[in-house]
Design an enzyme around this catalytic site. Structure first.
Site, PDB file in Angstrom:
ATOM      1  N   GLY A  55       0.835  -1.193   0.000  1.00  0.00           N
ATOM      2  CA  GLY A  55       0.000   0.000   0.000  1.00  0.00           C
ATOM      3  C   GLY A  55       0.866   1.236   0.000  1.00  0.00           C
ATOM      4  O   GLY A  55       2.033   1.179   0.383  1.00  0.00           O
ATOM      5  N   CYS A  82       5.068  -6.278   1.910  1.00  0.00           N
ATOM      6  CA  CYS A  82       5.450  -4.861   1.859  1.00  0.00           C
ATOM      7  C   CYS A  82       4.716  -4.053   2.918  1.00  0.00           C
ATOM      8  O   CYS A  82       4.933  -4.282   4.102  1.00  0.00           O
ATOM      9  CB  CYS A  82       5.267  -4.308   0.449  1.00  0.00           C
ATOM     10  SG  CYS A  82       6.340  -2.895   0.148  1.00  0.00           S
ATOM     11  N   TYR A  83       3.811  -3.158   2.537  1.00  0.00           N
ATOM     12  CA  TYR A  83       3.063  -2.429   3.562  1.00  0.00           C
ATOM     13  C   TYR A  83       2.458  -3.402   4.566  1.00  0.00           C
ATOM     14  O   TYR A  83       2.464  -3.154   5.774  1.00  0.00           O
ATOM     15  CB  TYR A  83       1.951  -1.591   2.915  1.00  0.00           C
ATOM     16  CG  TYR A  83       1.150  -0.761   3.916  1.00  0.00           C
ATOM     17  CD1 TYR A  83       1.623   0.479   4.335  1.00  0.00           C
ATOM     18  CD2 TYR A  83      -0.053  -1.220   4.447  1.00  0.00           C
ATOM     19  CE1 TYR A  83       0.919   1.244   5.251  1.00  0.00           C
ATOM     20  CE2 TYR A  83      -0.769  -0.465   5.369  1.00  0.00           C
ATOM     21  CZ  TYR A  83      -0.281   0.770   5.768  1.00  0.00           C
ATOM     22  OH  TYR A  83      -0.983   1.522   6.680  1.00  0.00           O
ATOM     23  N   HIS A 169       7.862  -8.181  -3.003  1.00  0.00           N
ATOM     24  CA  HIS A 169       6.562  -8.577  -3.564  1.00  0.00           C
ATOM     25  C   HIS A 169       6.656  -9.929  -4.282  1.00  0.00           C
ATOM     26  O   HIS A 169       7.028  -9.977  -5.448  1.00  0.00           O
ATOM     27  CB  HIS A 169       6.094  -7.527  -4.572  1.00  0.00           C
ATOM     28  CG  HIS A 169       5.684  -6.240  -3.948  1.00  0.00           C
ATOM     29  ND1 HIS A 169       4.398  -5.990  -3.533  1.00  0.00           N
ATOM     30  CD2 HIS A 169       6.386  -5.125  -3.659  1.00  0.00           C
ATOM     31  CE1 HIS A 169       4.329  -4.783  -3.017  1.00  0.00           C
ATOM     32  NE2 HIS A 169       5.516  -4.226  -3.085  1.00  0.00           N
ATOM     33  N   GLU A 171       4.332 -11.676  -5.485  1.00  0.00           N
ATOM     34  CA  GLU A 171       3.300 -11.819  -6.519  1.00  0.00           C
ATOM     35  C   GLU A 171       3.731 -11.300  -7.889  1.00  0.00           C
ATOM     36  O   GLU A 171       3.142 -11.647  -8.912  1.00  0.00           O
ATOM     37  CB  GLU A 171       2.013 -11.116  -6.069  1.00  0.00           C
ATOM     38  CG  GLU A 171       2.040  -9.580  -6.093  1.00  0.00           C
ATOM     39  CD  GLU A 171       2.683  -8.948  -4.852  1.00  0.00           C
ATOM     40  OE1 GLU A 171       3.421  -9.650  -4.131  1.00  0.00           O
ATOM     41  OE2 GLU A 171       2.461  -7.752  -4.622  1.00  0.00           O
ATOM     42  N   ASP A 227     -16.588 -13.555 -22.270  1.00  0.00           N
ATOM     43  CA  ASP A 227     -17.275 -13.753 -20.997  1.00  0.00           C
ATOM     44  C   ASP A 227     -18.734 -14.173 -21.194  1.00  0.00           C
ATOM     45  O   ASP A 227     -19.191 -15.166 -20.628  1.00  0.00           O
ATOM     46  CB  ASP A 227     -17.219 -12.482 -20.145  1.00  0.00           C
ATOM     47  CG  ASP A 227     -15.789 -12.003 -19.934  1.00  0.00           C
ATOM     48  OD1 ASP A 227     -14.876 -12.845 -20.062  1.00  0.00           O
ATOM     49  OD2 ASP A 227     -15.596 -10.812 -19.669  1.00  0.00           O
ATOM     50  N   LYS A 370      -9.859 -13.525 -15.909  1.00  0.00           N
ATOM     51  CA  LYS A 370     -10.008 -13.771 -17.348  1.00  0.00           C
ATOM     52  C   LYS A 370      -9.413 -15.115 -17.803  1.00  0.00           C
ATOM     53  O   LYS A 370     -10.038 -15.850 -18.565  1.00  0.00           O
ATOM     54  CB  LYS A 370      -9.320 -12.636 -18.123  1.00  0.00           C
ATOM     55  CG  LYS A 370      -9.715 -12.566 -19.565  1.00  0.00           C
ATOM     56  CD  LYS A 370     -11.035 -11.869 -19.685  1.00  0.00           C
ATOM     57  CE  LYS A 370     -11.566 -11.873 -21.091  1.00  0.00           C
ATOM     58  NZ  LYS A 370     -12.773 -11.008 -21.167  1.00  0.00           N
TER      59      LYS A 370
HETATM   60  N1  GLN Z   1       4.448   2.753   1.624  1.00  0.00           N
HETATM   61  C1  GLN Z   1       5.292   1.731   2.145  1.00  0.00           C
HETATM   62  C2  GLN Z   1       6.745   2.026   1.840  1.00  0.00           C
HETATM   63  O1  GLN Z   1       7.042   2.918   1.073  1.00  0.00           O
HETATM   64  C3  GLN Z   1       4.916   0.395   1.551  1.00  0.00           C
HETATM   65  C4  GLN Z   1       5.132   0.349   0.071  1.00  0.00           C
HETATM   66  C5  GLN Z   1       4.477  -0.837  -0.600  1.00  0.00           C
HETATM   67  O2  GLN Z   1       3.637  -1.510  -0.023  1.00  0.00           O
HETATM   68  N2  GLN Z   1       4.806  -1.049  -1.865  1.00  0.00           N
HETATM   69  O3  GLN Z   1       7.607   1.401   2.364  1.00  0.00           O
END
Ligand code: GLN
Length: 514
Positions: A55, A82-83, A169, A171, A227, A370
């Protein structure tokens, strides 16, 4: 819900859908929920695991998205990304602050391969990072399981509580072994068995539809796109001739498409269903007269669709159910699931006026991405050329014409688009790009043709490559093809005196040109 489910708790990250798709590629069903979802609701869903997304915020700031600490006491494994990792540490007593060195891009991470999360992952592995903050102190009970040159806590875990966190990340495809890590999380940590498979989904859906519909009558909105085609075939397999498919030709289809749809789903085609084609071109054009705003056009076209269906339903007699080909990204992007802002409204989600007189809406593909819809289509035995058709928006050419829509402009964009598609296919580029079409800009400019001044429109050609349609790059189509198409368009399509190629990716543009 008896299907095992992992949920993504969305804190506003850009990759929320990607996380869910990757988990599903591991054969585990995954849904996205906003961080505003109550803990009661989560208990009710009873997921096998929870993933906190990334986030844009900093978790230590006052009004940043957060969640009740109670979630860590449910005994459900959690993976923070991450966040999400930072928030987990912040809530459980660790420290998150602005990083002395921010990391962005592909970074080498050293992982402890004895961690369940990193089982069968290389000790040094490339991961995608995107952060300004970092975890300077992990929460009590956690141990660090990965680091980079600049990030001391790139992954951490508390195996007692089954809490895992990664600063990178997994993903994103740039994280080379990310899929393996997510698979480890759902199988090794959450103990999933992997019951999400398209063949059983199709079978279960057919049974469920049969049960729900009983001997009711079903009306299916057929557009000819992937779809609605998959939805229609699924319904016809479930309830046979209780199904009537209404195909509304809104006059905003690609060249000859109306006839193509009729050839497949009409009486001459392979399927056993009642097929009605409504030629409603004039009706749509007159509603769209003078309307320039793309959101308004989408709404008008969507609502007019519903009106046409209502009228057809009345002609058929009592209709109990209306089928729509809504898919999961429509749901998420409409702001129903997840946290993403409304980028475009979709006429098939939540946009139904309240005086619609059907008993209920059936959306058999509402949970599918999809690629899963396509898999389901193949399971249903739908021919490949239909299943792999490129995406086409419900409002059709109505939104690929910038500004006011008129019958004349529809013809221009249809003809130009047909030429573009024909030449792309001829050159073998249809396999190399994921979506390509022509749009009509609202720009007129001066040209000269046969010694005469013209003041005509410009066509924009678009072709993109993408793996997930969430981001895309403009395709590097050889100049040869663009040149040939340009001269064909200006020669063969009346009122076009310029052709442009759209070089923009998504973001900042969208794949559509509206
Ligand atoms: N905002 C947070 C940071 O800058 C998390 C970033 C993110 O989730 N990509 O570290």
């Amino acid at each position: 819900m008896d299907r095992e489910t992992v949920i993504v708790l969305d804190f506003g990250g850009q990759y929320n859908q990607l996380i869910a798709r990757r988990v599903r590629e591991c054969n585990v069903y995954c849904e996205i929920y906003s961080y505003r979802t109550s803990i009661e609701k989560i208990k009710e869903i009873h997921p096998k695991g929870i993933i906190f997304t990334g986030g844009p915020n900093s978790c230590y700031e006052a009004d940043s998205p957060t969640y009740t600490k109670e979630i860590f006491q449910l005994g459900i494994p959690i993976l923070g990304i991450c966040y999400g990792s930072q928030l987990m540490m912040h809530l459980l007593g660790g420290t998150v602050e602005t990083a002395p060195v921010r990391e962005y891009g592909k970074i080498e991470v050293t992982v402890d391969t004895t961690s369940k999360l990193f089982q069968d992952v290389s000790e040094k592995t490339i991961c995608w990072m995107s952060h300004n903050d970092y975890i300077s102190k992990v929460a009590p009970g956690f141990r660090i399981s990965a680091h980079t040159a600049d990030c001391p806590a790139a992954a951490m875990e508390d195996t007692e509580r089954n809490l895992y966190a990664t600063q990178f990340h997994p993903e994103v495809l740039h994280t080379k072994e990310g899929k393996k890590m997510l698979s480890n999380f759902v199988y090794q940590v959450c103990g999933c068995s992997g019951d999400w498979k398209m063949d059983s989904f199709v079978e279960e859906s057919i049974q469920a539809i049969r049960k729900k519909v009983g001997d009711g009558k079903v009306l299916c909105a057929l557009s000819g796109g992937v779809d609605s085609s998959v939805a229609a075939v699924m319904l016809s397999k479930a309830v046979g001739n209780q199904l009537t498919c209404v195909f509304v030709d809104h006059g905003l289809l690609r060249k000859n498409e109306g006839d193509e749809v009729e050839a497949v789903f009409g009486p001459e085609g392979p399927y056993d269903l009642n097929f009605i084609r409504v030629n409603a071109q004039e009706r749509f054009y007159s509603k769209l007269k003078g309307v320039e705003d793309p959101e308004k056009k989408r709404k008008i076209i969507g609502e007019e669709f519903i009106r046409v269906f209502e009228e057809e339903a009345k002609k058929i007699g009592q209709v109990d159910f209306l089928v729509q080909g809504t898919i999961y990204p429509d749901v998420v992007e409409s702001g129903v699931g997840g946290e993403s802002t409304v980028i475009k409204s979709h006429h098939n989600v939540g946009g139904l006026p309240d005086y619609v007189d059907f008993k209920e809406i059936i959306e058999p593909l509402r949970d599918l991405f999809k690629d899963e819809v396509r898999q389901a289509g193949l399971e249903l035995g739908i021919p490949e050329y239909l299943v792999f058709r490129q995406p086409f928006p419900g409002p059709g050419l109505g939104i690929r014409i910038i500004g006011e829509v008129t019958a004349e402009k529809v013809q221009m964009v249809q003809d130009a688009d047909a030429i573009w598609r024909e030449e792309i296919a001829k050159a073998g580029w249809d396999k190399k790009v994921n979506q390509y079409f022509a749009a009509l800009t609202n720009m007129r400019s001066v040209g000269v043709m046969g010694d005469e001044r013209t003041y005509d429109y410009a066509i924009a050609l678009r072709a993109v490559t993408t793996t997930d349609f969430m981001t895309a790059e403009s395709a590097e189509i050889p100049w040869e093809i663009i040149g040939k198409v340009t001269s064909r368009i200006v020669n063969e399509v009346k009122h076009i005196n310029r052709v442009m190629y759209d070089c923009t990716g998504k973001p900042p543009a969208t794949i559509e040109f509206e």
